[in-house]
Design a protein around this motif. Structure first.
Motif, mmCIF file in Angstrom:
data_model
loop_
_atom_site.group_PDB
_atom_site.id
_atom_site.type_symbol
_atom_site.label_atom_id
_atom_site.label_comp_id
_atom_site.label_asym_id
_atom_site.label_seq_id
_atom_site.Cartn_x
_atom_site.Cartn_y
_atom_site.Cartn_z
ATOM 1 N N MET A 1 27.377 56.147 53.546
ATOM 2 C CA MET A 1 27.661 55.373 52.332
ATOM 3 C C MET A 1 27.691 53.874 52.662
ATOM 4 N N ARG A 2 27.057 53.102 51.831
ATOM 5 C CA ARG A 2 27.142 51.656 52.009
ATOM 6 C C ARG A 2 27.048 50.980 50.641
ATOM 7 N N VAL A 3 27.567 49.782 50.578
ATOM 8 C CA VAL A 3 27.523 49.009 49.342
ATOM 9 C C VAL A 3 26.185 48.281 49.288
ATOM 10 N N THR A 4 25.443 48.490 48.214
ATOM 11 C CA THR A 4 24.138 47.839 48.094
ATOM 12 C C THR A 4 24.155 46.687 47.102
ATOM 13 N N ARG A 5 25.226 46.564 46.335
ATOM 14 C CA ARG A 5 25.311 45.447 45.393
ATOM 15 C C ARG A 5 26.770 45.253 45.001
ATOM 16 N N ILE A 6 27.160 43.988 44.876
ATOM 17 C CA ILE A 6 28.509 43.663 44.403
ATOM 18 C C ILE A 6 28.364 42.680 43.248
ATOM 19 N N VAL A 7 28.914 43.041 42.097
ATOM 20 C CA VAL A 7 28.885 42.176 40.920
ATOM 21 C C VAL A 7 30.272 41.559 40.752
ATOM 22 N N ASP A 8 30.313 40.238 40.707
ATOM 23 C CA ASP A 8 31.585 39.536 40.535
ATOM 24 C C ASP A 8 31.988 39.595 39.058
ATOM 25 N N LEU A 9 33.191 40.075 38.797
ATOM 26 C CA LEU A 9 33.690 40.190 37.422
ATOM 27 C C LEU A 9 34.847 39.218 37.183
ATOM 28 N N SER A 10 34.919 38.147 37.997
ATOM 29 C CA SER A 10 36.092 37.268 38.008
ATOM 30 C C SER A 10 35.748 35.861 37.542
ATOM 31 N N ARG A 11 36.719 35.220 36.909
ATOM 32 C CA ARG A 11 36.597 33.817 36.515
ATOM 33 C C ARG A 11 36.984 32.893 37.676
ATOM 34 N N PRO A 12 36.322 31.734 37.774
ATOM 35 C CA PRO A 12 36.793 30.744 38.754
ATOM 36 C C PRO A 12 38.205 30.271 38.404
ATOM 37 N N ILE A 13 38.985 29.944 39.432
ATOM 38 C CA ILE A 13 40.341 29.413 39.241
ATOM 39 C C ILE A 13 40.323 27.918 39.518
ATOM 40 N N GLY A 14 40.674 27.139 38.502
ATOM 41 C CA GLY A 14 40.685 25.689 38.645
ATOM 42 C C GLY A 14 41.178 25.058 37.365
ATOM 43 N N PRO A 15 41.127 23.738 37.285
ATOM 44 C CA PRO A 15 41.632 23.072 36.077
ATOM 45 C C PRO A 15 40.851 23.455 34.827
ATOM 46 N N GLY A 16 39.646 24.007 34.993
ATOM 47 C CA GLY A 16 38.860 24.423 33.836
ATOM 48 C C GLY A 16 39.123 25.851 33.394
ATOM 49 N N THR A 17 40.014 26.553 34.086
ATOM 50 C CA THR A 17 40.333 27.927 33.699
ATOM 51 C C THR A 17 41.059 27.927 32.350
ATOM 52 N N GLN A 18 40.575 28.734 31.430
ATOM 53 C CA GLN A 18 41.218 28.762 30.107
ATOM 54 C C GLN A 18 42.514 29.552 30.184
ATOM 55 N N ALA A 19 43.625 28.889 29.881
ATOM 56 C CA ALA A 19 44.939 29.517 29.980
ATOM 57 C C ALA A 19 45.307 30.215 28.681
ATOM 58 N N PHE A 20 46.107 31.263 28.793
ATOM 59 C CA PHE A 20 46.651 31.951 27.624
ATOM 60 C C PHE A 20 47.519 30.963 26.844
ATOM 61 N N PRO A 21 47.561 31.079 25.506
ATOM 62 C CA PRO A 21 48.380 30.141 24.723
ATOM 63 C C PRO A 21 49.811 30.053 25.268
ATOM 64 N N GLY A 22 50.256 28.846 25.557
ATOM 65 C CA GLY A 22 51.595 28.633 26.118
ATOM 66 C C GLY A 22 51.591 28.449 27.620
ATOM 67 N N ASP A 23 50.529 28.908 28.289
ATOM 68 C CA ASP A 23 50.406 28.725 29.738
ATOM 69 C C ASP A 23 49.657 27.432 30.048
ATOM 70 N N ARG A 24 49.893 26.902 31.241
ATOM 71 C CA ARG A 24 49.112 25.766 31.713
ATOM 72 C C ARG A 24 47.935 26.252 32.542
ATOM 73 N N ALA A 25 46.920 25.424 32.626
ATOM 74 C CA ALA A 25 45.788 25.738 33.495
ATOM 75 C C ALA A 25 46.207 25.526 34.951
ATOM 76 N N PRO A 26 45.525 26.171 35.878
ATOM 77 C CA PRO A 26 45.857 25.972 37.293
ATOM 78 C C PRO A 26 45.637 24.514 37.724
ATOM 79 N N GLU A 27 46.459 24.105 38.698
ATOM 80 C CA GLU A 27 46.288 22.770 39.304
ATOM 81 C C GLU A 27 46.071 22.958 40.802
ATOM 82 N N LEU A 28 45.038 22.311 41.316
ATOM 83 C CA LEU A 28 44.765 22.340 42.755
ATOM 84 C C LEU A 28 44.861 20.912 43.266
ATOM 85 N N THR A 29 45.708 20.720 44.245
ATOM 86 C CA THR A 29 45.933 19.384 44.788
ATOM 87 C C THR A 29 45.623 19.394 46.277
#
Ligand SMILES: [Zn+2]
Length: 224
Positions: A1-29
């Motif tokens: 058995m081996r992995v022949t393909r990996i599909v990324d299902l994730s959003r980037p994490i950064g100031p452009g990440t859309q936050a849930f109402p009431g949450d802040r976006a991530p900050e990277l310093t």
């Protein structure tokens, strides 16, 4: 058995990440730089529910398991992708809408609700997503499913603007059964192969109510 393909299902994490109402976006310093210290290092400030993440039962239940207490088996399994695209804003997905996949809702399955709403990510309309009706969530839980993912900010209706939402039935059904919910998935339209294998392991946050995940779908090959 081996992995022949990996599909990324994730959003980037950064100031452009859309936050849930009431949450802040991530900050990277940047806390150290190649020029000053000889290496780069970054401080990360973010909500446990920013971006693509897993909810733990403690998110809604005082006695619920924390994210670091959940069995890792919850975060990997055969994906059942329910294509429920083409629905209107804030439309409920009923148990009957999941009929075509019903025979595949078994213990260990990861049910991924493909609403297509990830196309609205970054806009206010993202919060007007279709949602899983409580009876549908309870049907999945009764079938033994403990892992539900969605390409939207929540499997429950999101309170936003003039809309108060309609409660947290699906969160309570899944988390109340000791399960997890993976939110803000993307890329489900790329899963064009049979039997994708899903994995989305959360960070081992001390007493976390949720945690970021790197959600992926893998194609396995029996050869080699
Ligand atoms: Zn969450």
């Amino acid at each position: 058995m081996r992995v022949t393909r990996i599909v990324d299902l994730s959003r980037p994490i950064g100031p452009g990440t859309q936050a849930f109402p009431g949450d802040r976006a991530p900050e990277l310093t940047r806390s150290a730089t190649l020029a000053e210290e000889g290496y780069n290092s970054t401080e990360l400030h973010m909500s446990t529910h920013n971006g693509t993440h897993a909810d733990a039962p403690f998110h809604f239940l005082a006695d619920g398991a924390r994210v670091d207490e959940l069995p890792l088996e919850l975060f990997t399994g055969r994906a059942v992708v329910a294509d429920v695209r083409g629905r209107g804003d804030r439309s409920p997905i009923a148990a009957a809408d999941l009929g075509p996949w019903r025979g595949r809702f078994v213990p260990g399955a990861v049910v991924l609700l493909h609403t297509g709403w990830s196309a609205h990510y970054g806009t206010d309309r993202y919060f007007d997503h279709p949602y899983l009706a409580g009876d549908a969530a309870r049907m999945l839980v009764d079938a033994g499913v403990r892992t539900i993912g969605i390409d939207a900010p929540s499997p429950d209706e999101t309170p936003f603007g003039a809309h108060p939402g309609s409660g947290w039935d699906t969160h309570l059904a899944v988390l109340g059964a000791g399960g997890t919910i993976i939110e803000n998935l993307c890329g489900l339209e790329l899963l064009d192969f049979p039997d994708p294998w899903f994995s989305a392991f959360p960070l081992r946050l001390d007493s976390g109510d949720g945690a970021p995940v790197r959600a992926v779908a893998m194609r396995w090959s029996a050869d080699g």
